[in-house]
Design a protein around this motif. Structure first.
Motif, PDB file in Angstrom:
ATOM      1  N   ARG A   1      79.892   0.212  44.873  1.00  0.00           N
ATOM      2  CA  ARG A   1      80.686  -0.428  45.928  1.00  0.00           C
ATOM      3  C   ARG A   1      79.741  -0.870  47.043  1.00  0.00           C
ATOM      4  O   ARG A   1      79.029  -0.040  47.615  1.00  0.00           O
ATOM      5  CB  ARG A   1      81.725   0.557  46.464  1.00  0.00           C
TER       6      ARG A   1
ATOM      7  N   ALA B   1      79.610  -2.723  50.661  1.00  0.00           N
ATOM      8  CA  ALA B   1      80.462  -3.080  51.795  1.00  0.00           C
ATOM      9  C   ALA B   1      79.698  -3.957  52.784  1.00  0.00           C
ATOM     10  O   ALA B   1      78.591  -3.621  53.199  1.00  0.00           O
ATOM     11  CB  ALA B   1      80.960  -1.814  52.492  1.00  0.00           C
TER      12      ALA B   1
ATOM     13  N   PHE C   1      79.385   4.512  49.345  1.00  0.00           N
ATOM     14  CA  PHE C   1      79.285   3.069  49.558  1.00  0.00           C
ATOM     15  C   PHE C   1      77.869   2.691  49.962  1.00  0.00           C
ATOM     16  O   PHE C   1      77.218   3.438  50.693  1.00  0.00           O
ATOM     17  CB  PHE C   1      80.218   2.611  50.692  1.00  0.00           C
TER      18      PHE C   1
ATOM     19  N   ASN D   1      82.096  -4.069  42.718  1.00  0.00           N
ATOM     20  CA  ASN D   1      83.076  -4.018  43.808  1.00  0.00           C
ATOM     21  C   ASN D   1      82.411  -4.411  45.122  1.00  0.00           C
ATOM     22  O   ASN D   1      81.457  -3.765  45.570  1.00  0.00           O
ATOM     23  CB  ASN D   1      83.668  -2.610  43.937  1.00  0.00           C
TER      24      ASN D   1
ATOM     25  N   ILE E   1      83.249  -5.149  49.086  1.00  0.00           N
ATOM     26  CA  ILE E   1      84.219  -4.952  50.161  1.00  0.00           C
ATOM     27  C   ILE E   1      83.744  -5.768  51.355  1.00  0.00           C
ATOM     28  O   ILE E   1      82.590  -5.641  51.774  1.00  0.00           O
ATOM     29  CB  ILE E   1      84.336  -3.462  50.548  1.00  0.00           C
TER      30      ILE E   1
ATOM     31  N   HIS F   1      84.699  -6.750  55.278  1.00  0.00           N
ATOM     32  CA  HIS F   1      85.505  -6.560  56.489  1.00  0.00           C
ATOM     33  C   HIS F   1      84.866  -7.375  57.599  1.00  0.00           C
ATOM     34  O   HIS F   1      84.018  -6.894  58.341  1.00  0.00           O
ATOM     35  CB  HIS F   1      85.593  -5.088  56.858  1.00  0.00           C
TER      36      HIS F   1
ATOM     37  N   TRP G   1      87.191  -7.145  47.731  1.00  0.00           N
ATOM     38  CA  TRP G   1      88.211  -6.449  48.502  1.00  0.00           C
ATOM     39  C   TRP G   1      88.116  -6.939  49.945  1.00  0.00           C
ATOM     40  O   TRP G   1      87.099  -6.724  50.606  1.00  0.00           O
ATOM     41  CB  TRP G   1      87.987  -4.946  48.429  1.00  0.00           C
TER      42      TRP G   1
ATOM     43  N   VAL H   1      89.269  -6.776  53.725  1.00  0.00           N
ATOM     44  CA  VAL H   1      89.851  -5.793  54.640  1.00  0.00           C
ATOM     45  C   VAL H   1      90.420  -6.524  55.854  1.00  0.00           C
ATOM     46  O   VAL H   1      89.718  -7.289  56.520  1.00  0.00           O
ATOM     47  CB  VAL H   1      88.794  -4.761  55.089  1.00  0.00           C
TER      48      VAL H   1
ATOM     49  N   ILE I   1      92.827  -4.952  51.441  1.00  0.00           N
ATOM     50  CA  ILE I   1      92.952  -3.580  51.928  1.00  0.00           C
ATOM     51  C   ILE I   1      93.489  -3.708  53.347  1.00  0.00           C
ATOM     52  O   ILE I   1      92.856  -4.319  54.210  1.00  0.00           O
ATOM     53  CB  ILE I   1      91.595  -2.843  51.925  1.00  0.00           C
TER      54      ILE I   1
ATOM     55  N   LEU J   1      89.121   2.907  52.584  1.00  0.00           N
ATOM     56  CA  LEU J   1      88.303   2.119  51.659  1.00  0.00           C
ATOM     57  C   LEU J   1      88.013   2.889  50.385  1.00  0.00           C
ATOM     58  O   LEU J   1      88.081   2.347  49.286  1.00  0.00           O
ATOM     59  CB  LEU J   1      86.997   1.669  52.329  1.00  0.00           C
TER      60      LEU J   1
ATOM     61  N   SER K   1      91.065   2.939  48.184  1.00  0.00           N
ATOM     62  CA  SER K   1      91.433   1.609  47.707  1.00  0.00           C
ATOM     63  C   SER K   1      90.517   1.060  46.622  1.00  0.00           C
ATOM     64  O   SER K   1      90.948   0.282  45.768  1.00  0.00           O
ATOM     65  CB  SER K   1      91.450   0.621  48.874  1.00  0.00           C
ATOM     66  N   VAL K   2      89.250   1.453  46.681  1.00  0.00           N
ATOM     67  CA  VAL K   2      88.268   0.869  45.757  1.00  0.00           C
ATOM     68  C   VAL K   2      87.723   1.970  44.848  1.00  0.00           C
ATOM     69  O   VAL K   2      87.081   2.886  45.301  1.00  0.00           O
ATOM     70  CB  VAL K   2      87.101   0.215  46.541  1.00  0.00           C
TER      71      VAL K   2
END
Length: 180
Positions: free
Chosen positions: A34, A36, A54, A83, A85, A87, A113, A115, A144, A176, A179-180
């Motif tokens: 993951r 981010a 992460f 994955n 993420i 944000h 994903w 956010v 998310i 997070l 969700s992931v």
């Protein structure tokens, strides 16, 4: 020694097999994990996210469109996990076309994903609507809902209403992670 005819037959068979047989799945080349990408909100929660496994790439004042170049470079180098993420949007308006480009650059074999943002600015609802619409347009993107979870928890935030106190950092990381 094989005759030229045998060699040509073996070569033709190998060529046909290479063309017709499916290659190994693209996912085999994509690392697990993951990754981010965020701005100062995520930067504040970095230790809590790292503790949950992460990889975090967050910078103060990062804009949404900055993520496109970053994702492109990481994917091209084979360093972008399955994955992703994102944000971003705290620092300004998100262009829906930028969101589409981000998801496309990540590739169909990755999941992006998105956010939602929780920021007391007039563009918050528009940004969150654009994130939802973007996820709706792409099979490999989901939302998310940080805004939905956090909006009534004022104690999670410093006085500016969006940077995270330690309790907010824990809740953000937990969301997070779930969700992931």
């Amino acid at each position: 020694m094989r005759s030229p005819r045998v060699f040509r037959a073996l070569f033709a068979t190998a060529l046909v097999a290479a063309i017709l047989l499916p290659a190994k799945p693209a996912l085999a080349d994509i690392p697990a994990g993951r990754y981010a990408i965020g701005d100062s909100v995520m930067l504040g929660a970095r230790p809590a996210l790292v503790a949950r496994g992460f990889r975090v790439n967050a910078e103060v004042s990062r804009q949404f469109d900055d993520s496109i170049r970053l994702v492109r470079e990481l994917a091209a180098g084979g360093h972008l996990p399955v994955n992703v993420i994102v944000h971003l949007g705290t620092n300004g308006l998100i262009d829906g076309a930028d969101c589409d480009r981000l998801v496309q650059v990540a590739g169909r074999d990755r999941h992006v994903w998105l956010v939602t943002v929780k920021v007391p600015r007039p563009y918050r609802d528009a940004d969150n609507a654009r994130l939802r619409a973007c996820a709706h347009r792409h099979d490999n993107a989901s939302v998310i809902d940080w805004y939905g979870l956090s909006r009534y928890h004022r104690a999670w935030f410093y006085d500016d209403g969006y940077h995270l106190r330690p309790s907010g950092q824990r809740e953000y990381a937990a969301l997070l992670d779930r969700s992931v």
